[in-house]
Write a protein that holds these residues in place. Structure first.
Motif, mmCIF file in Angstrom:
data_model
loop_
_atom_site.group_PDB
_atom_site.id
_atom_site.type_symbol
_atom_site.label_atom_id
_atom_site.label_comp_id
_atom_site.label_asym_id
_atom_site.label_seq_id
_atom_site.Cartn_x
_atom_site.Cartn_y
_atom_site.Cartn_z
ATOM 1 N N LYS A 295 -0.933 -14.812 10.470
ATOM 2 C CA LYS A 295 -1.325 -13.409 10.513
ATOM 3 C C LYS A 295 -0.117 -12.515 10.765
ATOM 4 O O LYS A 295 0.873 -12.923 11.375
ATOM 5 N N ALA A 296 -0.226 -11.293 10.257
ATOM 6 C CA ALA A 296 0.824 -10.290 10.438
ATOM 7 C C ALA A 296 0.508 -9.479 11.684
ATOM 8 O O ALA A 296 -0.641 -9.088 11.912
ATOM 9 N N LEU A 297 1.536 -9.212 12.477
ATOM 10 C CA LEU A 297 1.334 -8.550 13.765
ATOM 11 C C LEU A 297 1.826 -7.109 13.732
ATOM 12 O O LEU A 297 3.033 -6.847 13.685
ATOM 13 N N ALA A 298 0.899 -6.179 13.725
ATOM 14 C CA ALA A 298 1.197 -4.750 13.812
ATOM 15 C C ALA A 298 -0.071 -4.049 14.292
ATOM 16 O O ALA A 298 -1.194 -4.535 14.071
ATOM 17 N N LYS A 299 0.099 -2.914 14.939
ATOM 18 C CA LYS A 299 -1.064 -2.192 15.466
ATOM 19 C C LYS A 299 -2.040 -1.778 14.378
ATOM 20 O O LYS A 299 -3.254 -1.777 14.590
ATOM 21 N N ASN A 300 -1.497 -1.393 13.222
ATOM 22 C CA ASN A 300 -2.368 -0.899 12.151
ATOM 23 C C ASN A 300 -2.625 -1.955 11.080
ATOM 24 O O ASN A 300 -2.844 -1.639 9.925
ATOM 25 N N ILE B 157 7.690 -6.757 10.894
ATOM 26 C CA ILE B 157 6.288 -7.149 11.067
ATOM 27 C C ILE B 157 6.289 -8.660 11.272
ATOM 28 O O ILE B 157 6.468 -9.429 10.326
ATOM 29 N N TRP B 158 6.122 -9.090 12.485
ATOM 30 C CA TRP B 158 6.230 -10.517 12.777
ATOM 31 C C TRP B 158 5.066 -11.299 12.173
ATOM 32 O O TRP B 158 3.949 -10.787 12.049
ATOM 33 N N ILE B 159 5.350 -12.538 11.798
ATOM 34 C CA ILE B 159 4.342 -13.449 11.260
ATOM 35 C C ILE B 159 4.133 -14.578 12.252
ATOM 36 O O ILE B 159 5.095 -15.183 12.744
ATOM 37 N N ILE C 136 0.867 -1.180 0.000
ATOM 38 C CA ILE C 136 0.000 0.000 0.000
ATOM 39 C C ILE C 136 0.899 1.223 0.000
ATOM 40 O O ILE C 136 1.777 1.351 0.869
ATOM 41 N N TYR C 137 0.679 2.106 -0.925
ATOM 42 C CA TYR C 137 1.543 3.274 -1.055
ATOM 43 C C TYR C 137 1.557 4.098 0.230
ATOM 44 O O TYR C 137 0.512 4.467 0.770
ATOM 45 N N GLY C 138 2.760 4.374 0.712
ATOM 46 C CA GLY C 138 2.923 5.240 1.872
ATOM 47 C C GLY C 138 2.602 4.609 3.213
ATOM 48 O O GLY C 138 2.754 5.265 4.249
ATOM 49 N N TRP C 139 2.167 3.348 3.219
ATOM 50 C CA TRP C 139 1.778 2.711 4.483
ATOM 51 C C TRP C 139 3.005 2.418 5.336
ATOM 52 O O TRP C 139 4.009 1.884 4.859
ATOM 53 N N LYS C 140 2.926 2.771 6.624
ATOM 54 C CA LYS C 140 4.016 2.526 7.559
ATOM 55 C C LYS C 140 3.509 1.640 8.696
ATOM 56 O O LYS C 140 2.516 1.980 9.345
ATOM 57 N N PRO C 141 4.172 0.537 8.939
ATOM 58 C CA PRO C 141 3.726 -0.329 10.042
ATOM 59 C C PRO C 141 3.944 0.320 11.396
ATOM 60 O O PRO C 141 4.971 0.971 11.629
ATOM 61 N N GLU C 142 2.984 0.158 12.262
ATOM 62 C CA GLU C 142 3.091 0.632 13.640
ATOM 63 C C GLU C 142 3.231 -0.595 14.530
ATOM 64 O O GLU C 142 2.276 -1.346 14.726
ATOM 65 N N LEU C 143 4.414 -0.810 15.034
ATOM 66 C CA LEU C 143 4.709 -2.034 15.768
ATOM 67 C C LEU C 143 4.263 -1.973 17.222
ATOM 68 O O LEU C 143 4.203 -0.901 17.836
#
Length: 295
Positions: free
Chosen positions: A271-276, A207-209, A175-182
């Motif tokens: 599943k991918a683990l991130a706040k967002n 981003i942990w799996i 996704i363009y510009g998307w930043k993971p929030e850990l």
């Protein structure tokens, strides 16, 4: 009243095409044809002008470097989904690990990896393995280390199928510009439905799996087997955010399931683990579901 003969009909049609008495063509004189021709030329010229003006105005609202709709306004609503391979048949999520008929499974994974193999051989992208954070406002893309990615799961062993230890390839949609929030380690320790091994080894570097059984029985069965990830258990932060870097390729993760019992169907969720990253099984957001069956 007598019906006209075939000859009279042909003569009438020929006269309609060209009337030598009045010099009319298709029932119109030369002046009439000129007038209607000029009218339609002006009419269609105006239509073309309006259409061109509409496109010009629309193009003024676009940015060649950035998509118009981003974040929650985009089609993906700023929440990346996950995909997996092999999936040679889109109508089923069953991965049937058998030595016979494995060609379609290999072809399904290889189709995704071919682009990464070419980029690796051409040494495209930069080595980001030493970087642990986000790479913002950069024009260069991180390189995917194909050798590390395929060290355990490769075409020679049919991506684990020949050994009876199937490998599943995971990818997070870009996704363009998307930043993971850990999550912080403290926040991760409080999460439910997360493997204990992740909680004990968690570091804010990717981003942990987390791949586990969908229910208690599946978790009990998987506990007797071994689940490994390569090249690592997640997607490195250095690949984010995606900002149309030239030659950008999304990071990949192979999940290998070793020593699974034969003739027993496993229901797996990764599943991918991130706040967002919101996990929604029905919308296939943030996680993937598949079944494993070893023959």
């Amino acid at each position: 009243m007598e019906k006209p003969t075939i000859k009279q009909r042909f003569e009438g049609f020929g006269k309609f095409i060209y009337n030598s008495e009045t010099n009319q063509v298709l029932g119109r004189s030369g002046r009439s044809w000129a007038e209607i021709g000029i009218f339609y030329i002006i009419y269609y010229a105006c239509l073309a002008g309006f259409f061109a003006a509409t496109l010009a105005v629309f193009n003024q609202t676009l940015d060649s470097d950035n998509p118009k709709l981003q974040g929650s306004a985009s089609l993906l609503k700023g929440n990346p989904g996950m995909g997996f391979q092999p999936m040679p048949d889109i109508e089923t999520t069953l991965i049937y690990s058998t030595k016979e008929g494995r060609e379609e499974y290999v072809k399904s994974v290889k189709k995704v990896l071919d682009e990464y193999y070419k980029a690796y051989n051409k040494s495209l992208g930069v080595d980001c393995e030493s970087e642990s954070g986000l790479r913002e406002n950069v024009d260069t893309a991180c390189a995917v280390n194909y050798a590390d990615l395929t060290a355990e799961c490769h075409e020679q062993n049919a991506f684990g199928i020949l050994e009876g230890n199937p490998c599943v390839l995971l990818k997070l949609n870009r996704i363009y510009g998307w930043k993971p929030e850990l999550y912080s380690p403290a926040e991760m320790s409080k999460l439910e439905d997360v493997s204990a091994s992740i909680k004990s080894n968690y570091v804010e570097d990717k981003i942990w799996i987390d791949c586990h059984g969908e229910n208690a029985a599946d978790n009990d069965n998987i506990a007797k087997a071994t689940v490994t990830y390569s090249p690592q258990q997640g997607f490195p932060l250095a690949f984010y955010p995606y900002e149309k870097q030239k030659g950008y390729l999304s990071p990949l993760v192979f999940v290998k399931f070793t020593n699974l019992a034969k003739h027993l169907a496993y229901m797996i969720e990764c599943k991918a683990l991130a706040k967002n990253i919101a996990v929604d099984r029905t919308e296939k957001e943030g996680s993937v579901h598949f079944e494993l069956l070893i023959d």
